[in-house]
Design an enzyme around this catalytic site. Structure first.
Site, PDB file in Angstrom:
ATOM      1  N   LYS A 290     -45.166   7.620  23.146  1.00  0.00           N
ATOM      2  CA  LYS A 290     -44.327   8.748  23.574  1.00  0.00           C
ATOM      3  C   LYS A 290     -43.943   9.671  22.400  1.00  0.00           C
ATOM      4  O   LYS A 290     -44.005  10.889  22.526  1.00  0.00           O
ATOM      5  CB  LYS A 290     -43.073   8.141  24.195  1.00  0.00           C
TER       6      LYS A 290
ATOM      7  N   ARG B  32     -48.320  -3.529  20.530  1.00  0.00           N
ATOM      8  CA  ARG B  32     -48.238  -2.349  19.655  1.00  0.00           C
ATOM      9  C   ARG B  32     -46.970  -2.379  18.815  1.00  0.00           C
ATOM     10  O   ARG B  32     -46.982  -2.063  17.637  1.00  0.00           O
ATOM     11  CB  ARG B  32     -48.221  -1.062  20.494  1.00  0.00           C
TER      12      ARG B  32
ATOM     13  N   ARG C 156     -32.195   8.019  29.951  1.00  0.00           N
ATOM     14  CA  ARG C 156     -32.598   6.617  30.004  1.00  0.00           C
ATOM     15  C   ARG C 156     -31.815   5.846  31.064  1.00  0.00           C
ATOM     16  O   ARG C 156     -32.110   4.669  31.296  1.00  0.00           O
ATOM     17  CB  ARG C 156     -32.326   5.968  28.652  1.00  0.00           C
TER      18      ARG C 156
ATOM     19  N   ARG D 254     -41.468  -1.743  12.686  1.00  0.00           N
ATOM     20  CA  ARG D 254     -40.278  -0.958  12.351  1.00  0.00           C
ATOM     21  C   ARG D 254     -39.092  -1.907  12.178  1.00  0.00           C
ATOM     22  O   ARG D 254     -39.101  -3.001  12.753  1.00  0.00           O
ATOM     23  CB  ARG D 254     -40.007   0.042  13.486  1.00  0.00           C
TER      24      ARG D 254
ATOM     25  N   ARG E  66     -35.179  -4.317  24.658  1.00  0.00           N
ATOM     26  CA  ARG E  66     -35.465  -2.914  24.985  1.00  0.00           C
ATOM     27  C   ARG E  66     -36.367  -2.797  26.206  1.00  0.00           C
ATOM     28  O   ARG E  66     -36.157  -1.935  27.054  1.00  0.00           O
ATOM     29  CB  ARG E  66     -36.126  -2.216  23.799  1.00  0.00           C
TER      30      ARG E  66
HETATM   31  P1  AMP Z   1     -36.283   5.603  20.679  1.00  0.00           P
HETATM   32  O1  AMP Z   1     -36.715   6.192  19.374  1.00  0.00           O
HETATM   33  O2  AMP Z   1     -36.289   6.590  21.796  1.00  0.00           O
HETATM   34  O3  AMP Z   1     -37.040   4.343  21.012  1.00  0.00           O
HETATM   35  O4  AMP Z   1     -34.749   5.175  20.503  1.00  0.00           O
HETATM   36  C1  AMP Z   1     -34.360   4.205  19.555  1.00  0.00           C
HETATM   37  C2  AMP Z   1     -33.047   3.571  19.983  1.00  0.00           C
HETATM   38  O5  AMP Z   1     -32.013   4.565  20.052  1.00  0.00           O
HETATM   39  C3  AMP Z   1     -33.054   2.939  21.362  1.00  0.00           C
HETATM   40  O6  AMP Z   1     -33.550   1.613  21.331  1.00  0.00           O
HETATM   41  C4  AMP Z   1     -31.579   3.009  21.749  1.00  0.00           C
HETATM   42  O7  AMP Z   1     -30.830   1.996  21.103  1.00  0.00           O
HETATM   43  C5  AMP Z   1     -31.151   4.333  21.154  1.00  0.00           C
HETATM   44  N1  AMP Z   1     -31.310   5.464  22.104  1.00  0.00           N
HETATM   45  C6  AMP Z   1     -32.151   6.530  22.001  1.00  0.00           C
HETATM   46  N2  AMP Z   1     -32.024   7.359  23.052  1.00  0.00           N
HETATM   47  C7  AMP Z   1     -31.072   6.814  23.850  1.00  0.00           C
HETATM   48  C8  AMP Z   1     -30.495   7.181  25.100  1.00  0.00           C
HETATM   49  N3  AMP Z   1     -30.897   8.288  25.761  1.00  0.00           N
HETATM   50  N4  AMP Z   1     -29.549   6.361  25.623  1.00  0.00           N
HETATM   51  C9  AMP Z   1     -29.140   5.254  24.984  1.00  0.00           C
HETATM   52  N5  AMP Z   1     -29.646   4.840  23.817  1.00  0.00           N
HETATM   53  C10 AMP Z   1     -30.597   5.611  23.240  1.00  0.00           C
END
Ligand code: AMP
Length: 185
Positions: free
Chosen positions: A11, A122, A87, A128, A139
């Site tokens: 994504k 992946r 989300r 990370r 997650r």
């Molecule tokens: P991502 O890079 O989109 O995978 O986001 C990394 C982490 O940030 C996620 O695992 C969540 O802990 C937090 N996060 C990002 N976007 C959101 C959202 N819209 N709502 C809640 N937590 C978020």
């Protein structure tokens, strides 16, 4: 535009390509949070442990964060690709009211589809800091419980387009482009 997909679906990478190709702003809430953590802001302090454990930062934090950004001039002029938001159902409803009050409409919500087994492989491989086995499982569980139901929410509004996320990066981008071009036409 909105892009949805399991963590590890590609994504983020595809979002950068979409934003560049279509000249829209890429708004990744994960990137915003990671920057806040790096800068040691209040938001970063709140988010860090939640992110590391694979949890979701609260809607009471996330909705105002996006609301504050989405009405800015650059987004109003160029449009936006939302990556990682909404989300949860509350975030989706929040987005709907934000867009309504701005007089804007979504073009498409893309579901970048990659199976759980594949994204787990992946994510283990990308290594990370927040990609511990436990955090990955949490997650993915939260994605199924909180975010996957949004696919129906967008489908009900006639906005959902599902794209197969397996294969070469450029092939996947080609599929995304076909879907977006059709919606923009
Ligand atoms: P991502 O890079 O989109 O995978 O986001 C990394 C982490 O940030 C996620 O695992 C969540 O802990 C937090 N996060 C990002 N976007 C959101 C959202 N819209 N709502 C809640 N937590 C978020």
């Amino acid at each position: 535009m909105v892009i949805l997909g399991r963590q590890g679906s590609g994504k983020g990478t595809q979002s950068l390509r979409i934003a560049e190709h279509y000249g829209c702003v890429h708004l990744s809430t994960g990137d915003v949070l990671r920057a806040a953590v790096a800068e040691g802001t209040e938001l970063g302090r709140q988010a860090e442990s939640i992110m590391n454990s694979g949890g979701l930062v609260g809607d009471d934090v996330m909705i105002p964060l996006v609301q504050e950004r989405i009405g800015k001039d650059d987004i109003m002029a160029k449009g936006v690709l939302l990556d990682g938001f909404p989300r949860t159902a509350d975030q989706a409803n929040g987005l709907e009211s934000m867009l309504e009050s701005l007089g804007q409409e979504l073009t498409v919500a893309i579901n970048l589809d990659v199976a759980v087994e594949e994204v787990t492989q992946r994510m283990m491989a990308r290594g990370r800091e927040d990609d511990t086995e436990e955090a990955i499982a949490r997650r993915l569980g939260l994605y199924e419980a909180e975010t996957a139901p949004l696919l129906d929410w967008f489908a009900e509004r006639g906005l959902l387009a599902t794209v197969d996320g397996l294969g070469e990066e450029s092939d996947v981008f080609g599929r995304l482009q076909a879907v977006i071009d059709q919606r923009l036409a």
